[in-house]
Write an enzyme that holds these catalytic residues in place. Structure first.
Site, PDB file in Angstrom:
ATOM      1  N   SER A 235     -16.392  15.848  23.336  1.00  0.00           N
ATOM      2  CA  SER A 235     -16.642  14.650  24.148  1.00  0.00           C
ATOM      3  C   SER A 235     -16.146  14.916  25.577  1.00  0.00           C
ATOM      4  O   SER A 235     -15.462  15.912  25.836  1.00  0.00           O
ATOM      5  CB  SER A 235     -15.871  13.464  23.563  1.00  0.00           C
ATOM      6  OG  SER A 235     -14.477  13.713  23.709  1.00  0.00           O
TER       7      SER A 235
ATOM      8  N   ASP B 110     -21.012  15.891  23.435  1.00  0.00           N
ATOM      9  CA  ASP B 110     -21.198  14.671  22.647  1.00  0.00           C
ATOM     10  C   ASP B 110     -21.151  13.431  23.546  1.00  0.00           C
ATOM     11  O   ASP B 110     -20.256  13.303  24.392  1.00  0.00           O
ATOM     12  CB  ASP B 110     -20.045  14.620  21.621  1.00  0.00           C
ATOM     13  CG  ASP B 110     -20.310  13.680  20.471  1.00  0.00           C
ATOM     14  OD1 ASP B 110     -21.484  13.396  20.192  1.00  0.00           O
ATOM     15  OD2 ASP B 110     -19.321  13.243  19.835  1.00  0.00           O
ATOM     16  N   HIS B 111     -22.102  12.527  23.366  1.00  0.00           N
ATOM     17  CA  HIS B 111     -22.098  11.213  24.055  1.00  0.00           C
ATOM     18  C   HIS B 111     -21.915  11.284  25.571  1.00  0.00           C
ATOM     19  O   HIS B 111     -21.100  10.535  26.137  1.00  0.00           O
ATOM     20  CB  HIS B 111     -20.999  10.313  23.471  1.00  0.00           C
ATOM     21  CG  HIS B 111     -21.294   9.805  22.095  1.00  0.00           C
ATOM     22  ND1 HIS B 111     -22.230   8.839  21.834  1.00  0.00           N
ATOM     23  CD2 HIS B 111     -20.758  10.146  20.896  1.00  0.00           C
ATOM     24  CE1 HIS B 111     -22.265   8.600  20.533  1.00  0.00           C
ATOM     25  NE2 HIS B 111     -21.391   9.393  19.936  1.00  0.00           N
TER      26      HIS B 111
ATOM     27  N   ASP C 106     -26.390   9.871  25.964  1.00  0.00           N
ATOM     28  CA  ASP C 106     -26.267   8.566  25.316  1.00  0.00           C
ATOM     29  C   ASP C 106     -26.551   7.464  26.335  1.00  0.00           C
ATOM     30  O   ASP C 106     -25.675   7.025  27.061  1.00  0.00           O
ATOM     31  CB  ASP C 106     -24.850   8.438  24.731  1.00  0.00           C
ATOM     32  CG  ASP C 106     -24.629   7.098  24.051  1.00  0.00           C
ATOM     33  OD1 ASP C 106     -25.523   6.235  24.141  1.00  0.00           O
ATOM     34  OD2 ASP C 106     -23.558   6.924  23.442  1.00  0.00           O
TER      35      ASP C 106
ATOM     36  N   GLU D 111     -30.314   8.869  22.159  1.00  0.00           N
ATOM     37  CA  GLU D 111     -29.894   7.787  21.260  1.00  0.00           C
ATOM     38  C   GLU D 111     -30.628   6.499  21.580  1.00  0.00           C
ATOM     39  O   GLU D 111     -30.782   6.117  22.737  1.00  0.00           O
ATOM     40  CB  GLU D 111     -28.378   7.533  21.367  1.00  0.00           C
ATOM     41  CG  GLU D 111     -27.939   6.363  20.476  1.00  0.00           C
ATOM     42  CD  GLU D 111     -26.432   6.140  20.449  1.00  0.00           C
ATOM     43  OE1 GLU D 111     -25.670   7.102  20.634  1.00  0.00           O
ATOM     44  OE2 GLU D 111     -26.032   4.973  20.239  1.00  0.00           O
TER      45      GLU D 111
ATOM     46  N   HIS E 274     -18.321   4.276  14.759  1.00  0.00           N
ATOM     47  CA  HIS E 274     -17.351   5.310  15.142  1.00  0.00           C
ATOM     48  C   HIS E 274     -15.926   4.877  14.799  1.00  0.00           C
ATOM     49  O   HIS E 274     -15.628   3.691  14.746  1.00  0.00           O
ATOM     50  CB  HIS E 274     -17.392   5.547  16.659  1.00  0.00           C
ATOM     51  CG  HIS E 274     -18.646   6.217  17.132  1.00  0.00           C
ATOM     52  ND1 HIS E 274     -19.496   5.659  18.046  1.00  0.00           N
ATOM     53  CD2 HIS E 274     -19.180   7.418  16.819  1.00  0.00           C
ATOM     54  CE1 HIS E 274     -20.509   6.488  18.290  1.00  0.00           C
ATOM     55  NE2 HIS E 274     -20.339   7.565  17.551  1.00  0.00           N
ATOM     56  N   GLY E 275     -15.061   5.854  14.632  1.00  0.00           N
ATOM     57  CA  GLY E 275     -13.629   5.581  14.492  1.00  0.00           C
ATOM     58  C   GLY E 275     -13.221   5.139  13.097  1.00  0.00           C
ATOM     59  O   GLY E 275     -13.979   5.288  12.139  1.00  0.00           O
TER      60      GLY E 275
ATOM     61  N   GLY F   4     -20.824   8.442  13.412  1.00  0.00           N
ATOM     62  CA  GLY F   4     -19.872   7.559  12.747  1.00  0.00           C
ATOM     63  C   GLY F   4     -19.829   7.769  11.246  1.00  0.00           C
ATOM     64  O   GLY F   4     -19.691   6.822  10.466  1.00  0.00           O
TER      65      GLY F   4
ATOM     66  N   THR G 100     -13.446  11.444  13.321  1.00  0.00           N
ATOM     67  CA  THR G 100     -12.261  10.734  12.819  1.00  0.00           C
ATOM     68  C   THR G 100     -11.625  11.429  11.616  1.00  0.00           C
ATOM     69  O   THR G 100     -10.392  11.577  11.558  1.00  0.00           O
ATOM     70  CB  THR G 100     -12.650   9.282  12.462  1.00  0.00           C
ATOM     71  OG1 THR G 100     -13.180   8.676  13.647  1.00  0.00           O
ATOM     72  CG2 THR G 100     -11.455   8.482  11.978  1.00  0.00           C
TER      73      THR G 100
HETATM   74  O1  G3H Z   1     -20.087  11.500  17.917  1.00  0.00           O
HETATM   75  C1  G3H Z   1     -19.218  11.659  17.034  1.00  0.00           C
HETATM   76  C2  G3H Z   1     -19.260  10.977  15.745  1.00  0.00           C
HETATM   77  O2  G3H Z   1     -20.235  10.004  15.732  1.00  0.00           O
HETATM   78  C3  G3H Z   1     -17.917  10.622  15.185  1.00  0.00           C
HETATM   79  O3  G3H Z   1     -17.918   9.630  14.191  1.00  0.00           O
HETATM   80  O4  G3H Z   1     -15.632   8.648  14.398  1.00  0.00           O
HETATM   81  O5  G3H Z   1     -16.967   8.329  12.323  1.00  0.00           O
HETATM   82  O6  G3H Z   1     -16.034  10.558  12.877  1.00  0.00           O
HETATM   83  P1  G3H Z   1     -16.565   9.296  13.409  1.00  0.00           P
HETATM   84 ZN    ZN Z   2     -21.012   9.481  17.900  1.00  0.00          ZN
END
Ligand code: G3H
Ligand code: ZN
Length: 283
Positions: A49, A82-83, A104, A134, A178-179, A208, A233
């Site tokens: 990220s 990422d993103h 994103d 996205e 996410h998270g 996520g 996560t």
């Molecule tokens: O872009 C990264 C993922 O979407 C992370 O998802 O927080 O559920 O692991 P997560």
């Molecule tokens: Zn993500």
């Protein structure tokens, strides 16, 4: 070997398995991920990220580190941004040597999202770099990306977005967040995954996908066309839990001892994920 994500993902879509995109922010997490990939002979996507890139000191730091590590871990790897939410960051990552980027624009109105994503595709394709776009809004929070609500992707929007932008893969909102799970219901709307897969016929990306989602739902989603599954996560949890356990022993003060256990925990988590996603021996 650093390869464009598209190379890995088109094979995954055909073979109905998924490749894990595992977020990293340091040497030990990267080693843990690559060790698991090597052990299971699986391709992987190393995801970073903006926050991770800032922490490391720039995209070139990740490029140099991963290139060096890959002399030892000989599996197909894509280094992924990422993103990203702006073109400048995308350009910096690609110029440094990234082989895959996600733009994103999901926070933008449809037309602005299309315009931003098209600009990224124009820049990336010339340089043989894969682009993930996205559409819809994935809930939860991860680094600088956060949304209280989930706005499910519609197959119609997905088709129009892919046609207009030419992205290689598509992140869609199908019920995950996410998270940490934090009590809210997370799910994968499998009917929606099937409908989007039929509408776009390119690799779908499940964001996520850490805690809160059942293994069975993930497996079924992969069978329907999800070819990239994002995990951040669960890796953070494995890493920090191992640190906590090791640090209970006050006599331990060698950072290498402390971090080795965390690296091992990441490796074990990634081994489980690769097995679940079905990419064992697909390198
Ligand atoms: O872009 C990264 C993922 O979407 C992370 O998802 O927080 O559920 O692991 P997560
Ligand atoms: Zn993500």
């Amino acid at each position: 070997m650093l390869v464009p994500a598209q190379k890995i993902l088109s094979r995954a879509l055909k073979g109905r398995y998924a490749v894990g995109a595992f977020n990293t922010s340091n040497l030990e997490i990267t080693q843990g991920i690559l060790e698991a990939a090597k052990k299971l002979c699986s391709p992987v996507i190393l995801s970073t990220s903006l926050k991770a890139i800032r922490y490391a000191g720039g995209p070139d730091v990740f490029v140099a580190m991963v290139r060096e590590l890959l002399k030892k871990y000989r599996v197909p790897v894509s280094l992924h941004l990422d993103h990203a939410t702006d073109l400048l960051l995308v350009k910096a990552a690609i110029t440094a040597g990234y082989t895959s980027v996600m733009i994103d624009g999901s926070h933008l109105p449809f037309r602005k999202n299309v315009a931003l994503t098209k600009a990224v595709v124009r820049f990336a394709k010339k340089r043989n770099v894969s682009v993930e776009g996205e559409i819809g809004v994935i809930g939860g929070s991860e680094d600088y990306i956060r949304s209280k609500k989930i706005l499910l992707t519609t197959p119609q929007d997905a088709r129009a977005f892919v046609r207009a932008t030419g992205v290689h893969s598509l992140a869609c909102a199908v019920g995950t967040a996410h998270g940490r799970a934090r009590g809210q219901r997370e799910y994968v709307d499998l009917h929606l995954v099937r409908a989007i897969a039929r509408a776009v016929r390119i690799p779908l990306v499940l964001h996520g996908a850490s805690e809160g989602i059942s293994q069975d739902e993930i497996r079924k989603a992969i069978g329907l066309g999800v070819s990239k599954v994002n995990i951040d996560t669960d890796i953070r949890l494995a890493f920090t839990e191992a640190l906590r356990v090791t640090l209970k022993d006050k006599s331990v003060y060698d950072p290498r001892t402390v971090l080795s256990s965390a690296r091992e925990a990441v490796m074990e988590t990634v081994v489980e994920k690769i097995t679940l996603f079905g990419s064992v021996r697909k390198a």
